[in-house]
Design a protein around this motif. Structure first.
Motif, PDB file in Angstrom:
ATOM      1  N   ILE A 188      54.751  34.125  47.081  1.00 28.56           N
ATOM      2  CA  ILE A 188      53.740  33.598  47.993  1.00 28.56           C
ATOM      3  C   ILE A 188      52.788  34.717  48.414  1.00 28.56           C
ATOM      4  O   ILE A 188      51.567  34.518  48.518  1.00 28.56           O
ATOM      5  N   ASP A 189      53.376  35.908  48.613  1.00 27.57           N
ATOM      6  CA  ASP A 189      52.578  37.097  48.923  1.00 27.57           C
ATOM      7  C   ASP A 189      51.474  37.314  47.882  1.00 27.57           C
ATOM      8  O   ASP A 189      50.329  37.595  48.231  1.00 27.57           O
ATOM      9  N   CYS A 190      51.844  37.193  46.614  1.00 24.44           N
ATOM     10  CA  CYS A 190      50.875  37.409  45.534  1.00 24.44           C
ATOM     11  C   CYS A 190      49.721  36.422  45.665  1.00 24.44           C
ATOM     12  O   CYS A 190      48.557  36.786  45.507  1.00 24.44           O
ATOM     13  N   PHE A 191      50.044  35.162  45.943  1.00 29.27           N
ATOM     14  CA  PHE A 191      48.982  34.155  46.082  1.00 29.27           C
ATOM     15  C   PHE A 191      48.081  34.459  47.274  1.00 29.27           C
ATOM     16  O   PHE A 191      46.862  34.327  47.189  1.00 29.27           O
ATOM     17  N   GLU A 192      48.683  34.853  48.391  1.00 27.83           N
ATOM     18  CA  GLU A 192      47.866  35.163  49.579  1.00 27.83           C
ATOM     19  C   GLU A 192      47.003  36.395  49.311  1.00 27.83           C
ATOM     20  O   GLU A 192      45.825  36.409  49.665  1.00 27.83           O
ATOM     21  N   ILE A 207      47.167  40.571  40.118  1.00 30.45           N
ATOM     22  CA  ILE A 207      48.122  40.192  41.175  1.00 30.45           C
ATOM     23  C   ILE A 207      48.846  38.895  40.823  1.00 30.45           C
ATOM     24  O   ILE A 207      50.023  38.717  41.124  1.00 30.45           O
ATOM     25  N   LEU A 208      48.136  37.998  40.135  1.00 34.18           N
ATOM     26  CA  LEU A 208      48.762  36.701  39.807  1.00 34.18           C
ATOM     27  C   LEU A 208      49.424  36.689  38.418  1.00 34.18           C
ATOM     28  O   LEU A 208      49.706  35.628  37.881  1.00 34.18           O
ATOM     29  N   HIS A 209      49.655  37.888  37.888  1.00 31.96           N
ATOM     30  CA  HIS A 209      50.384  37.947  36.627  1.00 31.96           C
ATOM     31  C   HIS A 209      51.870  38.200  36.935  1.00 31.96           C
ATOM     32  O   HIS A 209      52.255  39.261  37.400  1.00 31.96           O
ATOM     33  N   THR A 240      41.175  28.165  44.638  1.00 33.37           N
ATOM     34  CA  THR A 240      40.231  29.180  44.160  1.00 33.37           C
ATOM     35  C   THR A 240      40.850  30.118  43.137  1.00 33.37           C
ATOM     36  O   THR A 240      40.144  30.725  42.341  1.00 33.37           O
ATOM     37  N   VAL A 241      42.148  30.277  43.164  1.00 36.14           N
ATOM     38  CA  VAL A 241      42.752  31.266  42.250  1.00 36.14           C
ATOM     39  C   VAL A 241      43.637  30.625  41.175  1.00 36.14           C
ATOM     40  O   VAL A 241      44.213  31.322  40.352  1.00 36.14           O
ATOM     41  N   LYS A 242      43.685  29.287  41.194  1.00 33.23           N
ATOM     42  CA  LYS A 242      44.670  28.629  40.323  1.00 33.23           C
ATOM     43  C   LYS A 242      44.494  28.954  38.841  1.00 33.23           C
ATOM     44  O   LYS A 242      45.482  29.029  38.099  1.00 33.23           O
ATOM     45  N   ASP A 243      43.255  29.163  38.415  1.00 25.84           N
ATOM     46  CA  ASP A 243      43.055  29.407  36.984  1.00 25.84           C
ATOM     47  C   ASP A 243      43.388  30.837  36.556  1.00 25.84           C
ATOM     48  O   ASP A 243      43.329  31.169  35.378  1.00 25.84           O
ATOM     49  N   LEU A 244      43.712  31.673  37.516  1.00 29.17           N
ATOM     50  CA  LEU A 244      43.977  33.081  37.173  1.00 29.17           C
ATOM     51  C   LEU A 244      45.465  33.385  37.002  1.00 29.17           C
ATOM     52  O   LEU A 244      45.848  34.484  36.613  1.00 29.17           O
ATOM     53  N   VAL A 245      46.313  32.376  37.284  1.00 32.54           N
ATOM     54  CA  VAL A 245      47.769  32.623  37.237  1.00 32.54           C
ATOM     55  C   VAL A 245      48.266  32.717  35.796  1.00 32.54           C
ATOM     56  O   VAL A 245      47.853  31.947  34.931  1.00 32.54           O
ATOM     57  N   PRO A 307      49.097  44.941  32.841  1.00 29.88           N
ATOM     58  CA  PRO A 307      48.963  44.937  34.305  1.00 29.88           C
ATOM     59  C   PRO A 307      49.724  43.733  34.881  1.00 29.88           C
ATOM     60  O   PRO A 307      49.726  42.665  34.265  1.00 29.88           O
ATOM     61  N   TYR A 308      50.372  43.916  36.016  1.00 29.01           N
ATOM     62  CA  TYR A 308      51.150  42.801  36.585  1.00 29.01           C
ATOM     63  C   TYR A 308      51.100  42.847  38.107  1.00 29.01           C
ATOM     64  O   TYR A 308      50.779  43.884  38.702  1.00 29.01           O
ATOM     65  N   GLY A 309      51.444  41.704  38.722  1.00 30.70           N
ATOM     66  CA  GLY A 309      51.485  41.641  40.179  1.00 30.70           C
ATOM     67  C   GLY A 309      52.905  41.630  40.692  1.00 30.70           C
ATOM     68  O   GLY A 309      53.232  42.213  41.723  1.00 30.70           O
ATOM     69  N   MET A 310      53.771  40.933  39.952  1.00 29.87           N
ATOM     70  CA  MET A 310      55.174  40.878  40.363  1.00 29.87           C
ATOM     71  C   MET A 310      56.062  40.795  39.129  1.00 29.87           C
ATOM     72  O   MET A 310      55.729  40.074  38.182  1.00 29.87           O
ATOM     73  N   ALA A 311      57.172  41.539  39.131  1.00 30.02           N
ATOM     74  CA  ALA A 311      58.065  41.514  37.959  1.00 30.02           C
ATOM     75  C   ALA A 311      59.498  41.232  38.382  1.00 30.02           C
ATOM     76  O   ALA A 311      59.967  41.741  39.401  1.00 30.02           O
TER      77      ALA A 311
END
Ligand code: FAD
Length: 567
Positions: A188-192, A207-209, A240-245, A307-311
């Motif tokens: 959820i943090d990544c989305f915010e 961030i959304l990867h 607004t960010v849904k297409d970037l996930v 590059p990644y946001g969370m692993a």
């Protein structure tokens, strides 16, 4: 142990009152606290761990002649198969745990629980050194010693990083309930974070990867859960960010779910492709930094940085340091887990048992035994047996060693077994003879698979229940040595060896689709298996309380979706 010469203070709620005890130089067993004469005669059993193996042992133990002490840093049992569901809020964390004191309170056996970590096992003096859990108000500073007559080691395993640099610092593991809670917050943090103003699209994309390392059942199930969470709930809330996930699943081998039937592997890979989950096989992670994961491609050796946001790191299990230390003490080096015999006794120590993920049945001895069975059957020393003799030998081996029976699925063995079945065992010696060496080499080919029963809750729970049954009958058998002691003739042990019964396995793939591989190689994939999954897991939960909570969580999710608050 120098720090142990400090004041030892133990607090225990005993008989409703708070009991404090202090001791300066010697380290008495905890049980000596107020124990009566009568209690002292009881055999002291110390159980380390309240996971699948330890809890199953405690649940099945019903002989009141033991004085049982349980040491574990968690005062609850966690239903691990539902941990991936906790990561995305399909099920709440508290719904899958049951306090260990709840589980043991109704038992006729006296069981004491210490929320502490075992830091050292002293097999020579039959003592276990413990330290109060880091999370309690004792701040992990209090140390004490527990004496035992029998020790049951059920400490499980830890996540294995293969010493890959940066993993511990930058990746999430998915092993404990706290891990699942941390992952939920982090998603959820990544989305915010990605929704904040003033970020470039490039940065939002990073961030959304979400990267999942390890294509085993846990990695696959988590990827599927995350995909559903994103597509069913989060995309509606973060338009607004849904297409970037993006979700990427990295696997070093050729396929994901490689312990499953090929049909399941193929279905999972195709489904993930359709869902837009990027499955990269033959990709080994060599380094993780705070923003990038470096992988080495198996085919060409190229190193790529992603590059990644969370692993989330889920590549299998390793040995806990305290177990490693104990293994060194008893001369079991270069092993992944504690070697036991088929009665789950740690090799070389009569009074210590090891079960679950921290143990493995020593296959070298099993192979020696199998050779001996063959040699005995081969009376004329010809290196061959008749089909009938062969059938008897195989029956004997399967009876003793369920792992072998399990692996008779191996192709070569299949042929032999089919042949034996067709012949019905009454073919004359002259008409067909089977080559012992050939069969033994076939056995040794599957040796590596046979070496370890899978590290699953199923194995751990069955081992716990088996050992408790042995303990329940131990006294009776000691007093009545001429009783039904099946293996006494060979001077080995009074009980049947542990026999694992495989009930099948599930791989939830998201979108209400589950793959099920049931005994007899029966494979079922789809929505019907998802309902089977719901029923089996609901029935396997440890109490009616958790069952009710989990079912209500599932219902809540169907009706309202998952909760995306970051709390
Ligand atoms: P654990 O259940 O890990 O228990 C170990 C216990 O030892 C814990 O109570 C721990 O707190 C305690 N402990 C740790 N250190 C110490 C110490 N120093 N001193 C004292 N106590 C200590 N298996 C299946 O069969 N089906 C599934 O669907 C499935 N799904 C899974 C999903 C996930 C996310 C994970 C992580 C595992 C899953 N497994 C599944 C595997 C299964 O959870 C393990 O095989 C099982 O938990 C092993 O049981 P155990 O008792 O050996 O160890």
């Amino acid at each position: 142990h120098s720090s142990l010469s400090r004041l030892v203070v133990l607090f225990t709620v005993s008989g409703g009152g708070l009991l404090a005890y202090s001791e300066s130089k010697s380290y008495p067993g905890v049980k000596s606290l107020g124990s009566s004469e009568d209690d002292n005669k009881k055999k002291r059993v110390v159980v380390l761990g309240t996971g699948w193996a330890g809890t199953s042992f405690l649940k099945s133990l019903n002989n009141s002649s033991y004085d049982v002490q349980v040491v574990s840093p968690r005062n609850y049992f966690a239903f691990t198969p539902l941990l991936p569901s906790v990561t995305c809020g399909s099920v709440e964390a508290r719904s899958i745990v049951e306090p260990i004191r709840n589980i043991v309170k109704k038992k006729n056996v006296e069981i004491h629980f210490w929320e502490a970590e075992c830091i050292k096992i002293d097999a020579e003096n039959k003592k276990v050194y413990c330290k109060s859990s880091q999370d309690t108000n004792l701040n992990g500073e209090e140390e004490f010693v527990v004496d035992y007559d029998y020790l049951v080691i059920a400490m499980g395993a830890r996540a294995n990083t293969f010493n890959t640099p940066g993993v511990v610092e930058n990746c999430h593991f998915l092993k404990e309930v706290e891990d699942a809670q941390r992952i939920r917050r982090s998603v959820i943090d990544c989305f915010e974070r990605a929704s904040l103003p003033n970020l470039t699209d490039e940065e939002r994309k990073r961030i959304l990867h979400f990267v999942v390392v390890g294509g085993g059942p846990t990695g696959v199930e988590f990827s599927a859960e995350l995909h559903d969470f994103v597509n069913e709930d989060l995309v509606k809330l973060y338009p607004t960010v849904k297409d970037l996930v993006k979700i990427t699943l990295l696997e070093a081998g050729d396929h994901i779910l490689n312990m499953f039937d090929k049909r399941i592997t193929a279905f999972a890979e195709e489904k993930f492709q359709r869902d837009g989950i990027d499955v990269k096989t033959g990709s080994m992670v060599v380094k993780v930094s705070d923003k990038e994961i470096s992988t080495k491609e198996r085919g060409n050796g190229n190193i790529t940085s992603i590059p990644y946001g969370m692993a989330v790191w889920s590549t299998g299990i390793g040995t806990r340091p305290v177990i490693m230390d104990f293994m060194k003490q008893i001369g079991q080096t270069n092993r992944r887990a504690l070697a036991t015999d088929e009665w789950l006794r740690v090799e070389g120590s009569d009074s210590i048992y090891a079960l679950g993920d921290c143990a493995t049945i020593n296959q070298r001895k099993v192979m020696e035994d199998i050779s001996a069975i063959f040699s005995k059957a081969d009376k004329d020393n010809s290196g061959t047996l008749t089909v009938k003799e062969f059938q008897e030998v195989i029956d004997d081996i399967c009876e003793r060693y369920p792992q072998v029976e399990l692996h008779l699925k191996n192709k070569q063995m299949h042929d032999i077994v089919d042949l034996l079945k067709d012949s019905k065992g009454d073919v004359a010696k002259e008409s067909i003879e089977l080559d012992i060496e050939g069969f033994k080499s076939a056995l040794s080919q599957v040796d590596s698979q046979m070496k370890n029963l899978p590290a699953t809750a199923q194995v751990a729970a069955q081992q716990g229940a088996y050992l408790a049954r042995c303990f329940n009958r131990m006294e009776e058998c000691e007093q009545n040595p001429e009783g039904p002691l099946r293996f006494r003739g060979s001077g080995r042990h009074r009980f049947h060896p542990f026999r694992y019964k495989h009930f099948g396995q599930f791989a939830p793939l998201g979108g209400e689709q589950t793959a099920a591989q049931l005994p007899g190689d029966w494979v079922s994939i789809g929505q019907s298996s998802q309902w089977l999954w719901y029923s089996v897991y609901a029935s396997k939960l440890v109490s009616w309380r958790t069952r009710a909570l989990v079912i209500s969580d599932w219902t809540r999710r169907f009706v309202f979706g998952r909760d995306s608050s970051r709390i």
